[in-house]
Design a protein around this motif. Structure first.
Motif, PDB file in Angstrom:
ATOM      1  N   TYR A 145       0.838  -1.201   0.000  1.00 39.74           N
ATOM      2  CA  TYR A 145       0.000   0.000   0.000  1.00 39.74           C
ATOM      3  C   TYR A 145       0.874   1.254   0.000  1.00 39.74           C
ATOM      4  CZ  TYR A 145      -3.521   3.378   1.578  1.00 39.74           C
ATOM      5  OH  TYR A 145      -4.363   4.463   1.679  1.00 39.74           O
ATOM      6  N   GLY A 147       0.148   4.247   0.903  1.00 36.99           N
ATOM      7  CA  GLY A 147      -0.065   5.136   2.042  1.00 36.99           C
ATOM      8  C   GLY A 147       0.374   4.486   3.337  1.00 36.99           C
ATOM      9  N   THR A 148      -0.128   5.001   4.440  1.00 35.61           N
ATOM     10  CA  THR A 148       0.170   4.432   5.749  1.00 35.61           C
ATOM     11  C   THR A 148      -1.055   3.678   6.269  1.00 35.61           C
ATOM     12  OG1 THR A 148      -0.586   6.427   6.911  1.00 35.61           O
ATOM     13  CG2 THR A 148       1.754   6.312   6.308  1.00 35.61           C
ATOM     14  N   SER A 152      -5.843   4.733   7.164  1.00 38.37           N
ATOM     15  CA  SER A 152      -6.355   4.023   5.994  1.00 38.37           C
ATOM     16  C   SER A 152      -7.709   3.380   6.292  1.00 38.37           C
ATOM     17  CB  SER A 152      -5.367   2.939   5.544  1.00 38.37           C
ATOM     18  OG  SER A 152      -5.237   1.935   6.535  1.00 38.37           O
ATOM     19  N   ARG A 153      -8.493   3.214   5.256  1.00 40.23           N
ATOM     20  CA  ARG A 153      -9.797   2.566   5.376  1.00 40.23           C
ATOM     21  C   ARG A 153      -9.612   1.067   5.129  1.00 40.23           C
ATOM     22  NH1 ARG A 153     -12.629   5.625   0.645  1.00 40.23           N
ATOM     23  NH2 ARG A 153     -10.560   5.090  -0.178  1.00 40.23           N
ATOM     24  N   CYS A 154      -9.726   0.291   6.193  1.00 41.78           N
ATOM     25  CA  CYS A 154      -9.480  -1.149   6.097  1.00 41.78           C
ATOM     26  C   CYS A 154     -10.771  -1.930   6.285  1.00 41.78           C
ATOM     27  CB  CYS A 154      -8.464  -1.598   7.147  1.00 41.78           C
ATOM     28  SG  CYS A 154      -6.803  -0.964   6.895  1.00 41.78           S
ATOM     29  N   ALA A 175      -5.816   2.605  12.011  1.00 40.19           N
ATOM     30  CA  ALA A 175      -6.634   2.402  10.818  1.00 40.19           C
ATOM     31  C   ALA A 175      -8.110   2.609  11.145  1.00 40.19           C
ATOM     32  CB  ALA A 175      -6.415   0.995  10.266  1.00 40.19           C
ATOM     33  N   TYR A 209     -12.664   0.796  -0.075  1.00 41.72           N
ATOM     34  CA  TYR A 209     -11.648   0.719   0.968  1.00 41.72           C
ATOM     35  C   TYR A 209     -10.261   0.854   0.363  1.00 41.72           C
ATOM     36  CZ  TYR A 209     -15.729  -1.159   3.318  1.00 41.72           C
ATOM     37  OH  TYR A 209     -16.992  -1.314   3.818  1.00 41.72           O
ATOM     38  N   ASP A 210      -9.287   1.125   1.227  1.00 38.17           N
ATOM     39  CA  ASP A 210      -7.895   1.200   0.793  1.00 38.17           C
ATOM     40  C   ASP A 210      -7.233  -0.177   0.824  1.00 38.17           C
ATOM     41  OD1 ASP A 210      -7.896   4.075   0.530  1.00 38.17           O
ATOM     42  OD2 ASP A 210      -7.864   4.169   2.724  1.00 38.17           O
ATOM     43  N   ALA A 233      -7.959  -0.403  -4.174  1.00 39.16           N
ATOM     44  CA  ALA A 233      -7.535  -1.065  -2.931  1.00 39.16           C
ATOM     45  C   ALA A 233      -6.552  -2.197  -3.185  1.00 39.16           C
ATOM     46  CB  ALA A 233      -8.747  -1.607  -2.182  1.00 39.16           C
TER      47      ALA A 233
END
Length: 289
Positions: A145, A147-148, A152-154, A175, A209-210, A233
């Motif tokens: 991923y 980003g971090t 994040s949207r998990c 998250a 979601y990410d 994602a």
């Protein structure tokens, strides 16, 4: 400490090596076969399969037992070991421990007459393995991923053993965690614990979601669900075979999907070996085998 004297460790990967070393450190004699191409800790005895088993009352086979071509799962062996009637005959009169015994049983009718115990079916084994599995999944997510994890949207699909541990770790990293479940009681627990909840059947109806972690071993993320929920994602499938992600559809939709099976053995072999050892010890102690 239980009294088991001699133990045979036949085949396996780094998990079984770590387990053999740990058993040795407990003061027991360890005979091994299937590790000819790798150096083992001083004190571990390398020998043939027949001799190792003849010296020991307890025999530990790997997880899974079978590799390709119905041969022993033994990546460090110098030659393939066929799992057939001859291999099974070695086990007469022994206490044999293995993981995923179903396929092993199909290789010979002799297994029906063997004292065979499947450590992978034990609840403590499954619970303890959830930790390295979750850590390994997060390690993959951090690598893939852009980003971090924080912020994040998990989505965690499934609220079983792995799902529960994974949610806690992700939340601890900051998250935004959504968890899917099929049962209303699980949804209630998800809400009480402070996560966002969603019915598994409704995953494709809500936000994207990410990072998506699937723990459900059925086809949850088909082409429709992937298109509605994944977008850009990363999708990490942790479910055992047959898994829960349509990888062909993911490729067509240009969604990055990763199959992440057997993570404990890959990311934390020492911990995974200890889990197998302790589970076998528990089985011996409880059953007075």
């Amino acid at each position: 400490m239980i009294d088991i004297d001699n133990v045979a460790v036949i085949g396996g990967d780094k998990r079984q090596i770590a387990m053999a070393e740990s058993i040795l450190s407990d003061g027991y004699n360890v005979y091994t076969s299937g590790f000819e191409t790798i150096e083992l800790k001083k004190g571990i005895i390398k020998t043939t399969t027949s001799e190792a088993i003849s010296k020991c009352k307890y025999v530990i086979l790997p997880l899974p037992v079978l590799g390709k071509d119905l041969c022993l799962n033994a990546p460090y062996a110098d030659e393939k070991v066929k799992i057939d009637d001859n291999f099974a005959r070695y086990m007469y009169g022994k206490k044999v421990f293995c993981g995923m015994s179903g396929k092993l049983m199909s290789t010979s009718n002799i297994w029906n007459d063997i004292n065979l115990y499947d450590y992978s079916k034990r609840e403590e084994f499954a619970i303890n393995n959830a930790v390295p599995t979750a850590e390994g999944a997060i390690e993959i997510a951090m690598h893939e991923y852009s980003g971090t994890i924080n912020g994040s949207r998990c989505l965690v699909a499934g609220f079983g053993r792995i799902g529960k541990v994974l949610c806690r770790m992700l939340e601890g990293m900051g998250a935004k965690v959504t968890v899917s479940a099929r049962k209303t009681k699980d949804l209630a627990w998800i809400n009480v614990l402070g996560y966002n909840s969603i019915l598994t059947s409704k995953i494709g109806c809500k936000n994207r979601y990410d990072i998506i972690f699937n723990t459900i071993p059925s086809m949850i993320f088909d082409s429709h669900t992937l298109a509605k929920s994944a977008g850009d994602a990363i999708v990490i499938d942790l479910a055992s075979s047959p898994g829960g992600v349509d990888f062909k559809a993911a490729k067509r939709l240009k969604i990055k999907a990763i199959s992440a099976l057997s993570l404990p053995g890959k990311v934390a072999p020492k911990a995974a070996g200890e889990i197998i050892k302790n589970t076998v010890y528990n089985m011996i102690e409880e059953g007075q085998l």
